[in-house]
Design an enzyme around this catalytic site. Structure first.
Site, PDB file in Angstrom:
ATOM      1  N   GLY A   1       0.930  -1.102  -0.037  1.00 54.83           N
ATOM      2  CA  GLY A   1       0.158   0.067   0.093  1.00 54.83           C
ATOM      3  C   GLY A   1       0.714   1.384   0.021  1.00 54.83           C
ATOM      4  N   GLY A   2       0.218   2.301  -0.414  1.00 59.05           N
ATOM      5  CA  GLY A   2       0.943   3.395  -0.574  1.00 59.05           C
ATOM      6  C   GLY A   2       1.342   4.139   0.909  1.00 59.05           C
ATOM      7  CB  SER A   3       3.783   6.813   1.938  1.00 62.12           C
ATOM      8  OG  SER A   3       4.200   7.414   3.255  1.00 62.12           O
ATOM      9  CB  SER A   4       0.180   8.378   5.169  1.00 64.23           C
ATOM     10  OG  SER A   4       1.286   8.822   5.503  1.00 64.23           O
TER      11      SER A   4
ATOM     12  CG  ASP B   1       9.094   2.502   7.103  1.00 66.01           C
ATOM     13  OD1 ASP B   1       9.382   2.869   5.968  1.00 66.01           O
ATOM     14  OD2 ASP B   1       8.294   2.781   7.762  1.00 66.01           O
TER      15      ASP B   1
END
Lengths: 177, 177, 177, 177
Positions: free
Chosen positions: C10-13, C37
């Site tokens: 999924g995308g960031s945030s 990360d």
């Protein structure tokens, strides 16, 4: 009269934070600890990397703008008020303006009983510790090592180049009344 | 008259910190942000898990002792002084004493123009977010969800159960003068 | 056959990390969690902001270079080996290359039994959460929200726009054999 | 033949992490860094303070259970696979089992070319640094300072008692082929 504040001044990666934690451990009373890092954390994210706020250049140079200065002045007033209200407070700071930074604190602190401590570290050693911690812009340590002490008057100085944080803290604690 | 402080009160994992960061982003002026977390970080490590300091029990119950209370009172005086000196300040707190906690702030803040904000979150949802963040004692969110609002009077309340932090922040910002 | 890996994309945030912590809490067996990360944290500091490593542009665009790719490929081999050695592993990743990223994983993972999970979040909501967390370059969430899912095939998809991390985790856990 | 892995072993607060970051800075190639801390971060929160996982006693004693050991073994296999796939890898570890821990690594790593490094620090100095860092259970440093080296065979040893991290890293880097 009892010491109400301890202010540590030294360049980036000179070892201030470690000394602060050791001071909090060895001093019999509980002391609150604040500093330039906790102040910067309190700023809006948009003041990081803003000319009005604080900018860390790629070479380690730090510049601050009008909003930073205004908020910092109010923050210093607040720290002084905590001490006047009975909290014993340790501050670690980086006097980017040398003696001018000290005079700003002195004007704010007035009659408070302050122990002024210079935290020295040889420039090359501080630069190496900057690499070892890994979370700072490379170059800050060397750029700040000497200039932050320019014209500043201390009650005592410690040097972390060859002395452990805990040993420095004990020397400082011995001067707390 | 311009709002000088915003005080957010809500239980652990109710979403206060996210709202604070959004407020700092959407408010046109730069606001400083402090709170119970930054206060606890300023305490000596030896006051963590000490009866004189702050104890987090395995079930999420939080109890604080005499040293904690004395330093907190002085810290509140300092925050008030920052606001009087011209900094606009956002505080996020957990009123473990409900209305008693609010009265302590009111006594300290005096004439300052404060916007009081309640941050609600359904207990079950907050407990789930406590699992998702992973860095808190399980149980705090549920224990604090209601009790911290007991008898507290607000200028406005937001509820993060079904509303995003940024949307809550915009509602709060619309009340800042 | 027992699920050996869960891969969340999924995308960031978009809420991947919160779902991972909830999965670790609700799954009865202990699962290891790694992701983009923790991989980036393992890189030398000098690969951050380097063309050979990973660059986060001011608008949120992310680009990676040859050293990053080579180390990432070896890291993926290592993750596969952990799963083959019996550890159950959750990965959260951002498929910057869409289906190409998935194919790289598939080639590496071979016969391992993997549950593929898409983590969706409406672009505007993810952008708001990016402001609320405060530690990411603004713009990443919106830029990545859709493109990371381009051509990727999932066993199930969750959407954090209106669904809590813990609820998403329970839906995923129900598909783990 | 080129060195494929560097394994640093030393007690808590002996200075391993600082040396790792310096090694990543001074070695011309990019090396990945993992260690016992990143492994523990990958565990489910519920294995922290669990008999099946890892328990940090109030006196600094560390004990690990069956789940921890099983996952650790798989993690070590994964690290070996990353090195075999071409990533150069630095590991920092605490050999709670002394020579037994080394033998576990040797069995896993097989034919890989490993540089074994002992990181020493006088017990009293390490205990002081434990106070200065402030994020560890007091007592670990002293308890682990000697026992982790029991029967372990090194290619070289460094001692951080009087030597900076960067200087230690340069001595290690000189032995990397």
């Amino acid at each position: 009269m009892a010491t109400q504040m301890i202010i540590l001044n030294g360049g980036s990666s000179s070892g201030k934070s470690g000394i602060v934690r050791c001071l909090q451990a060895v001093l019999p009373d509980p002391w609150l600890a604040f500093g330039c890092d906790s102040f910067v954390d309190a700023l809006p994210a948009k003041l990081h990397a803003s000319d009005e706020g604080i900018v860390f250049a790629a070479d380690g140079a730090v510049s601050v703008g009008a909003d930073f200065r205004a908020l910092q002045t109010a923050w210093m007033e607040g720290v002084a008020a905590m001490a006047r209200a009975g909290a014993r407070v340790i501050i670690d700071d980086v006097f980017l303006g040398g003696s001018g930074s000290q005079q700003s604190w002195q004007k704010t602190l007035g009659e408070l009983d302050v122990l002024w401590v210079g935290v020295r570290c040889e420039s090359e050693v501080a630069a190496g510790r900057e690499v070892a911690r890994g979370d700072r812009v490379q170059g800050m340590a060397a750029l700040q090592a000497d200039v932050v002490h320019d014209g500043v008057v201390y009650d005592l100085e410690v040097d972390t180049t060859h002395t452990e944080s805990l040993v420095c803290a004990r020397a400082i604690a011995a001067r707390v009344s």
